[in-house]
Design a protein around this motif. Structure first.
Motif, PDB file in Angstrom:
ATOM      1  N   ASP A   1       0.788  -1.233   0.000  1.00 48.84           N
ATOM      2  CA  ASP A   1       0.000   0.000   0.000  1.00 48.84           C
ATOM      3  C   ASP A   1       0.821   1.284   0.000  1.00 48.84           C
ATOM      4  O   ASP A   1       0.247   2.378  -0.031  1.00 48.84           O
ATOM      5  N   HIS A   2       2.142   1.186   0.081  1.00 52.92           N
ATOM      6  CA  HIS A   2       2.960   2.395   0.183  1.00 52.92           C
ATOM      7  C   HIS A   2       4.092   2.389  -0.838  1.00 52.92           C
ATOM      8  O   HIS A   2       4.592   1.328  -1.226  1.00 52.92           O
ATOM      9  N   ASP A   3       4.497   3.581  -1.231  1.00 57.66           N
ATOM     10  CA  ASP A   3       5.593   3.719  -2.186  1.00 57.66           C
ATOM     11  C   ASP A   3       6.951   3.486  -1.520  1.00 57.66           C
ATOM     12  O   ASP A   3       7.902   3.059  -2.161  1.00 57.66           O
ATOM     13  N   CYS A   4       7.011   3.807  -0.253  1.00 54.48           N
ATOM     14  CA  CYS A   4       8.243   3.620   0.514  1.00 54.48           C
ATOM     15  C   CYS A   4       7.872   3.192   1.933  1.00 54.48           C
ATOM     16  O   CYS A   4       6.934   3.750   2.521  1.00 54.48           O
ATOM     17  N   VAL A   5       8.573   2.202   2.458  1.00 56.42           N
ATOM     18  CA  VAL A   5       8.332   1.759   3.827  1.00 56.42           C
ATOM     19  C   VAL A   5       9.658   1.700   4.566  1.00 56.42           C
ATOM     20  O   VAL A   5      10.645   1.144   4.056  1.00 56.42           O
ATOM     21  N   VAL A   6       9.675   2.279   5.769  1.00 52.04           N
ATOM     22  CA  VAL A   6      10.830   2.170   6.652  1.00 52.04           C
ATOM     23  C   VAL A   6      10.443   1.226   7.782  1.00 52.04           C
ATOM     24  O   VAL A   6       9.522   1.516   8.552  1.00 52.04           O
ATOM     25  N   PHE A   7      11.118   0.090   7.848  1.00 62.02           N
ATOM     26  CA  PHE A   7      10.856  -0.890   8.898  1.00 62.02           C
ATOM     27  C   PHE A   7      11.867  -0.683  10.024  1.00 62.02           C
ATOM     28  O   PHE A   7      13.069  -0.848   9.833  1.00 62.02           O
ATOM     29  N   LEU A   8      11.364  -0.324  11.213  1.00 57.91           N
ATOM     30  CA  LEU A   8      12.217  -0.112  12.375  1.00 57.91           C
ATOM     31  C   LEU A   8      12.433  -1.416  13.128  1.00 57.91           C
ATOM     32  O   LEU A   8      11.580  -2.307  13.120  1.00 57.91           O
ATOM     33  N   LYS A   9      13.578  -1.520  13.797  1.00 59.16           N
ATOM     34  CA  LYS A   9      13.901  -2.687  14.643  1.00 59.16           C
ATOM     35  C   LYS A   9      13.686  -3.988  13.867  1.00 59.16           C
ATOM     36  O   LYS A   9      13.042  -4.924  14.335  1.00 59.16           O
ATOM     37  N   VAL A  10      14.247  -4.034  12.684  1.00 62.01           N
ATOM     38  CA  VAL A  10      14.009  -5.135  11.757  1.00 62.01           C
ATOM     39  C   VAL A  10      14.882  -6.355  12.048  1.00 62.01           C
ATOM     40  O   VAL A  10      14.639  -7.444  11.501  1.00 62.01           O
ATOM     41  N   ALA A  11      15.880  -6.216  12.894  1.00 61.52           N
ATOM     42  CA  ALA A  11      16.855  -7.291  13.101  1.00 61.52           C
ATOM     43  C   ALA A  11      16.215  -8.605  13.533  1.00 61.52           C
ATOM     44  O   ALA A  11      16.624  -9.683  13.109  1.00 61.52           O
ATOM     45  N   LYS A  12      15.180  -8.520  14.359  1.00 61.10           N
ATOM     46  CA  LYS A  12      14.588  -9.736  14.931  1.00 61.10           C
ATOM     47  C   LYS A  12      13.762 -10.529  13.923  1.00 61.10           C
ATOM     48  O   LYS A  12      13.416 -11.686  14.193  1.00 61.10           O
ATOM     49  N   VAL A  13      13.431  -9.947  12.786  1.00 60.22           N
ATOM     50  CA  VAL A  13      12.634 -10.652  11.773  1.00 60.22           C
ATOM     51  C   VAL A  13      13.288 -10.549  10.398  1.00 60.22           C
ATOM     52  O   VAL A  13      12.614 -10.536   9.373  1.00 60.22           O
ATOM     53  N   LEU A  14      14.594 -10.497  10.384  1.00 63.34           N
ATOM     54  CA  LEU A  14      15.317 -10.220   9.145  1.00 63.34           C
ATOM     55  C   LEU A  14      15.092 -11.300   8.081  1.00 63.34           C
ATOM     56  O   LEU A  14      14.776 -10.995   6.923  1.00 63.34           O
TER      57      LEU A  14
END
Length: 240
Positions: A174-187
């Motif tokens: 749904d978005h043109d750009c997404v910033v995923f925070l704290k992504v390390a745990k689900v990399l």
């Protein structure tokens, strides 16, 4: 002018990691406040926010107040710790001492300051609370990676990465750009999802952006099985 009865709590955003990204206003409050409060994960542990501002604060001239925010989901432990934290801060405020609570990034964006300020307001509604905006890791990552977050009518989302891959897929769709925070745990599942959506080449990852420990990955496939720092984010821009 009426006499001030308490100190003021300042939530001071100190930026993403580079001490030179501290704002002039943040610098002024660090100099003016008698108490510098900073978050840390455990007794004796380092504080990332304090590391950022240590060039600007003389601990011999300030009361340095380390506040422990444990990484746990135990609600009883969290409640007890939050209450103790508020009590520690309030003790100084009731002595008419101003407190600067330093937090990495911006104090109003996924910050520990948000919950503390809310609890303080509930218990002591007359104590003034002021926030000082800071440069977030989101903005810093965009500059570091040379990726515009949004242009024209593009839509951007800032999303805490979770194990809900259906939800992560929806945000990407749904978005043109997404910033995923704290992504390390689900990399690993995130990389798999990006490959399924044919977006893996549009993703980049950065840890501790702008700090001396910053690491950037422009090919996220290389990160399968990697264990990265908690302060890691991923930027996915469809028009890559």
């Amino acid at each position: 002018m009426s006499e001030r009865l308490t100190g003021t709590l300042y939530g001071v955003g100190v930026g993403p990691g580079d001490p030179e990204l501290l704002t002039i206003k943040a610098y002024r409050y660090l100099k003016e406040c008698q108490v510098i409060a900073y978050p840390k994960k455990r007794m004796g542990g380092r504080s990332y926010a304090l590391d950022i501002v240590e060039l600007y604060v003389n601990p011999q001239e300030k009361t340095m107040l380390g506040l422990i925010f444990p990484m746990t989901k135990d609600q009883s432990e969290l409640t007890a710790r939050w209450n103790k934290t508020v009590d520690e801060v309030t003790a100084h405020l009731l002595e008419q001492r101003d407190v600067a609570f330093v937090t990495e990034g911006d104090p109003m964006l996924y910050s520990t300051f948000i919950h503390m300020a809310r609890l303080l307001k509930e218990r002591f509604p007359d104590i003034p609370i002021v926030t000082v905006p800071g440069i977030s890791s989101v903005n810093a990552a965009a500059s570091r990676l040379s990726v515009p977050l949004a242009d024209g009518d593009e839509v951007v989302a800032i999303v805490p990465a979770t194990e809900d891959m259906a939800g992560m897929r929806e945000r990407l769709r749904d978005h043109d750009c997404v910033v995923f925070l704290k992504v390390a745990k689900v990399l690993d599942p995130m990389i798999q999802l990006l490959e399924e959506m044919k977006l893996v080449d549009c993703a980049m990852v950065v840890t501790k952006v702008t700090s001396s420990e910053e690491v950037v990955w422009r090919n996220v496939r290389d990160l399968r099985g990697a264990e990265l720092n908690y302060l890691t984010l991923m930027v996915v821009k469809k028009s890559c």
